[in-house]
Design a protein around this motif. Structure first.
Motif, short mmCIF file in Angstrom:
data_model
loop_
_atom_site.label_atom_id
_atom_site.label_comp_id
_atom_site.label_asym_id
_atom_site.label_seq_id
_atom_site.Cartn_x
_atom_site.Cartn_y
_atom_site.Cartn_z
N ASP A 1 0.83 -1.20 0.00
CA ASP A 1 0.00 0.00 0.00
C ASP A 1 0.87 1.25 0.00
OD1 ASP A 1 -2.08 -1.72 0.16
OD2 ASP A 1 -2.52 -1.36 2.28
N LYS A 2 0.33 2.31 -0.60
CA LYS A 2 0.97 3.61 -0.56
C LYS A 2 0.05 4.58 0.16
CE LYS A 2 3.52 2.99 -4.90
NZ LYS A 2 3.76 3.53 -6.27
N GLU A 3 0.64 5.42 1.00
CA GLU A 3 -0.16 6.39 1.75
C GLU A 3 -0.09 7.74 1.07
OE1 GLU A 3 0.18 8.42 6.07
OE2 GLU A 3 -0.17 6.25 6.11
N ARG A 4 -1.24 8.40 0.96
CA ARG A 4 -1.34 9.70 0.32
C ARG A 4 -2.31 10.57 1.12
NH1 ARG A 4 2.23 8.02 -2.46
NH2 ARG A 4 2.43 7.94 -4.74
N THR A 5 -2.09 11.87 1.07
CA THR A 5 -3.08 12.83 1.52
C THR A 5 -3.60 13.53 0.29
OG1 THR A 5 -2.05 13.16 3.68
CG2 THR A 5 -3.53 14.88 2.90
N VAL A 6 -4.91 13.43 0.04
CA VAL A 6 -5.48 13.91 -1.21
C VAL A 6 -6.61 14.90 -0.94
CG1 VAL A 6 -4.90 11.73 -2.33
CG2 VAL A 6 -7.20 12.05 -1.39
N SER A 7 -6.90 15.69 -1.97
CA SER A 7 -8.05 16.60 -1.93
C SER A 7 -9.09 16.05 -2.91
CB SER A 7 -7.63 18.01 -2.35
OG SER A 7 -6.63 18.52 -1.50
N PRO A 8 -10.12 15.37 -2.42
CA PRO A 8 -11.08 14.71 -3.31
C PRO A 8 -12.02 15.71 -4.00
CG PRO A 8 -11.76 14.45 -1.04
CD PRO A 8 -10.43 15.14 -1.01
N LEU A 9 -12.03 15.68 -5.32
CA LEU A 9 -12.83 16.63 -6.10
C LEU A 9 -14.15 16.05 -6.56
CD1 LEU A 9 -9.96 18.08 -8.31
CD2 LEU A 9 -10.93 19.07 -6.24
N GLY A 10 -14.22 14.74 -6.71
CA GLY A 10 -15.46 14.16 -7.22
C GLY A 10 -15.42 12.66 -7.31
N LEU A 11 -16.58 12.08 -7.58
CA LEU A 11 -16.74 10.64 -7.76
C LEU A 11 -17.26 10.37 -9.16
CD1 LEU A 11 -18.39 9.80 -4.34
CD2 LEU A 11 -16.25 8.81 -5.15
N VAL A 12 -16.75 9.32 -9.77
CA VAL A 12 -17.18 8.92 -11.10
C VAL A 12 -17.52 7.44 -11.08
CG1 VAL A 12 -16.51 8.65 -13.52
CG2 VAL A 12 -15.75 10.66 -12.25
N ALA A 13 -18.66 7.08 -11.65
CA ALA A 13 -19.05 5.68 -11.78
C ALA A 13 -18.86 5.25 -13.23
CB ALA A 13 -20.49 5.48 -11.36
N LYS A 14 -18.00 4.27 -13.44
CA LYS A 14 -17.79 3.69 -14.77
C LYS A 14 -18.44 2.32 -14.73
CE LYS A 14 -15.68 3.32 -18.86
NZ LYS A 14 -16.03 4.16 -20.02
N GLN A 15 -19.63 2.22 -15.36
CA GLN A 15 -20.48 1.05 -15.20
C GLN A 15 -20.76 0.87 -13.71
OE1 GLN A 15 -18.33 -1.96 -17.48
NE2 GLN A 15 -19.43 -1.38 -19.33
N SER A 16 -20.32 -0.21 -13.10
CA SER A 16 -20.60 -0.40 -11.67
C SER A 16 -19.36 -0.17 -10.82
CB SER A 16 -21.12 -1.83 -11.43
OG SER A 16 -20.17 -2.79 -11.84
N VAL A 17 -18.31 0.41 -11.40
CA VAL A 17 -17.06 0.64 -10.67
C VAL A 17 -16.93 2.13 -10.35
CG1 VAL A 17 -14.55 0.43 -10.74
CG2 VAL A 17 -15.98 -1.29 -11.87
N TRP A 18 -16.62 2.43 -9.08
CA TRP A 18 -16.50 3.81 -8.63
C TRP A 18 -15.04 4.25 -8.57
CZ3 TRP A 18 -20.25 7.35 -7.95
CH2 TRP A 18 -21.56 6.89 -7.87
N TYR A 19 -14.81 5.51 -8.97
CA TYR A 19 -13.48 6.11 -8.93
C TYR A 19 -13.56 7.45 -8.21
CZ TYR A 19 -12.36 2.72 -12.61
OH TYR A 19 -12.18 1.57 -13.32
N MET A 20 -12.45 7.80 -7.55
CA MET A 20 -12.32 9.12 -6.93
C MET A 20 -11.33 9.93 -7.75
SD MET A 20 -10.80 10.17 -3.15
CE MET A 20 -9.27 9.26 -3.41
N VAL A 21 -11.72 11.13 -8.12
CA VAL A 21 -10.81 12.08 -8.76
C VAL A 21 -10.35 13.06 -7.68
CG1 VAL A 21 -10.55 13.86 -10.51
CG2 VAL A 21 -11.96 11.85 -10.98
N ALA A 22 -9.03 13.20 -7.55
CA ALA A 22 -8.50 14.00 -6.45
C ALA A 22 -7.22 14.70 -6.88
CB ALA A 22 -8.23 13.12 -5.23
#
Length: 326
Positions: free
Chosen positions: A173-194
């Motif tokens: 695993d890699k640790e990150r501190t992110v600023s989450p801008l939005g969520l995207v659903a690609k079919q049934s898979v969710w992604y975070m844009v940050a």
């Protein structure tokens, strides 16, 4: 007082539209006012140009012309059906909005004229969207839902997230501190844009192993457009995908399935003869080309390049030896 009267007038219109004809007594009971108040409200609606009219007699009451009732929402049957299908999708449930969506749709249905409402109900009973896969690792759905909820809250509140993320090619695993801008659903898979380390990045929710919402907030970039970013990101991803060109022949009975393979891009169908379909295709890599073609056994053969033919031949020989030793 004016605000209350405006709300009451709107409630009367919705009731008339949903039920066709309503008595002053019924309206007074629903809105907890006197029948005299309802009559005054009807006069107000009439003076405003809304064609309410009263039918006298035992089965009488207040109503609106059918055509006017349809125009109150401005929505067609097809538009309502599309909203019902969206409300049935797994994406709404993933976001924890299923109950709210159901309540909103029920309110919308109640405000429709009978003809439109009937068509919408038909669609609702005949179309259901389930974006979940048939099989998923035990416990993964609950874990994904928990992580999605944490990211969603951070997106709403514009607060930074500390995440642990495992990339597909990594074993740690890699640790990150992110600023989450939005969520995207690609079919049934969710992604975070940050934003992470000053760059825009995309993280698959299912690969988040830990999430912690921090007290620290962030400022969302004014010019950022989530849909535009995702479209550009998708184009870059597709352009960067590895390509392995090949020429194959596939049994005509297996061709429809082969041509729909996720990691096969059919560039050109060359011909069909002798029960075979000949085509130029692109796989992602040599390894995936071998795996896909071997999955079709004697019903698919690689013609070019020679490297691919040799790799498949070596795998077949190794399998023959392995089965021969048992």
């Amino acid at each position: 007082m004016k605000r209350l009267k405006a709300d009451r007038l709107l409630a009367i219109l919705i009731a008339l539209q949903a039920n066709g004809r309503v008595t002053a007594r019924e309206l007074a009971g629903r809105l907890e006012v006197s029948e005299r108040t309802i009559h005054r409200d009807m006069e107000t609606l009439g003076m405003a140009g809304i064609p309410v009219y009263a039918d006298r007699g035992y089965q009488g009451g207040w109503s609106l012309p059918e055509g006017y009732r349809t125009r109150l929402t401005g929505l067609t049957s097809e538009e309502i059906s599309s909203l019902l299908v969206l409300g049935a999708s797994g994406l709404i449930r993933d976001l924890g909005l299923a109950d709210s969506a159901e309540a909103a749709l029920l309110k919308l249905l109640s405000a429709l004229p009978s003809s439109v409402r009937r068509n919408a109900e038909i669609a609702r009973q005949r179309i259901h969207v389930d974006g979940a896969p048939w099989r998923a690792p035990a416990g993964s759905a609950a874990a994904d839902s928990e992580r999605l909820a944490a990211v969603q809250q951070a997106v709403w509140e514009e607060r930074k997230l500390r995440i642990r993320y495992r990339a597909i090619e990594s074993e740690t695993d890699k640790e990150r501190t992110v600023s989450p801008l939005g969520l995207v659903a690609k079919q049934s898979v969710w992604y975070m844009v940050a934003i992470a380390d000053g760059d825009f990045r995309t993280y698959r929710i299912s690969r988040l192993t830990e999430t912690e919402m921090l007290e620290e907030t962030f400022e969302r970039p004014d010019a950022f457009d989530l849909a535009a970013y995702w479209e550009q990101s998708t184009l870059r991803f597709q352009a960067a995908l590895p390509r392995y060109p090949a020429e194959v022949k596939v049994d005509e009975s297996r061709w429809p399935r082969f041509s729909r393979e996720r990691y096969v891009y059919v560039q050109k169908e060359l011909s069909s003869e002798g029960g075979w379909t000949f085509a130029e295709v692109e796989f992602h890599t040599l390894e995936s080309a071998c795996a896909i073609l071997l999955g079709y056994g004697r019903h698919a053969l690689a013609l070019e390049p020679e490297e691919l033919r040799q790799a498949i031949r070596a795998e077949v020989q190794a399998l023959a030896v392995q089965y021969g030793n048992e």
